[in-house]
Write a protein that holds these residues in place. Sequence first.
Motif: not given
Length: 221
Positions: A7-9, A50-55
């Motif tokens: 996921a991306l924020a 998600p496995d990874v959240a890029v924030v």
Amino acid sequence: MNRIRVALADDHPVVLAGVRALLNADPEIELVGEATCGRDALRMIEEAMPDVAVVDVSMPGLNGLELTERVARDCPTTRVLVLTVHEDAAYVQPLLKCGARGYLLKRSAADDLLRAVRAVATGGIYLDPSVAGQALADSSGAAGDPDAARSGEALSPREAETLRLIARGLSNKEIARRIDVSVKSIETYKARAAEKLGLKTRAEIIRYAAARGWLDALTLR
């Protein structure tokens, strides 16, 4: 092999588009959601898991510190990778204490984003080489400074709250809105507090806040 769900924020459309392109170009990664503010990001992460959240660190609604703390607490299977323009190493340890598993500079993303995502997804910790050594050294020095801890007694409640929120990445405008005072008042609180403590830069404010334990547990309002 299962793909890594990410996921991306980020509240900057150009950055969002660039990071999206990098992630979508890798067949081993599946982009499962995007958000442009902290609160939307939290809802999206809670739903998508998600496995990874890029924030990003600086977002409206919830900033990166607050978002990281909430994700670490409420979504323990999601690992947070912070992607930021902040080359100030003083941000790193507070974010790691909040639960982040990685810290990557946006200028390094083209070369290192996919490597960082994989490292974090498999249980590792990724720190951008440009800030890693300094960040760990700065944190050790700040945490052991008894004079800094004592000096906080000289701050008024408003001054202390202002420094705390500055350290969490909020702008003067966001702080003024949160504690219901004018932007001019926030500037005054910041200046008085910095003068009392001898703090000259944001990095020093962040290290001071970390040493005081202000960033160990974030309280949402």
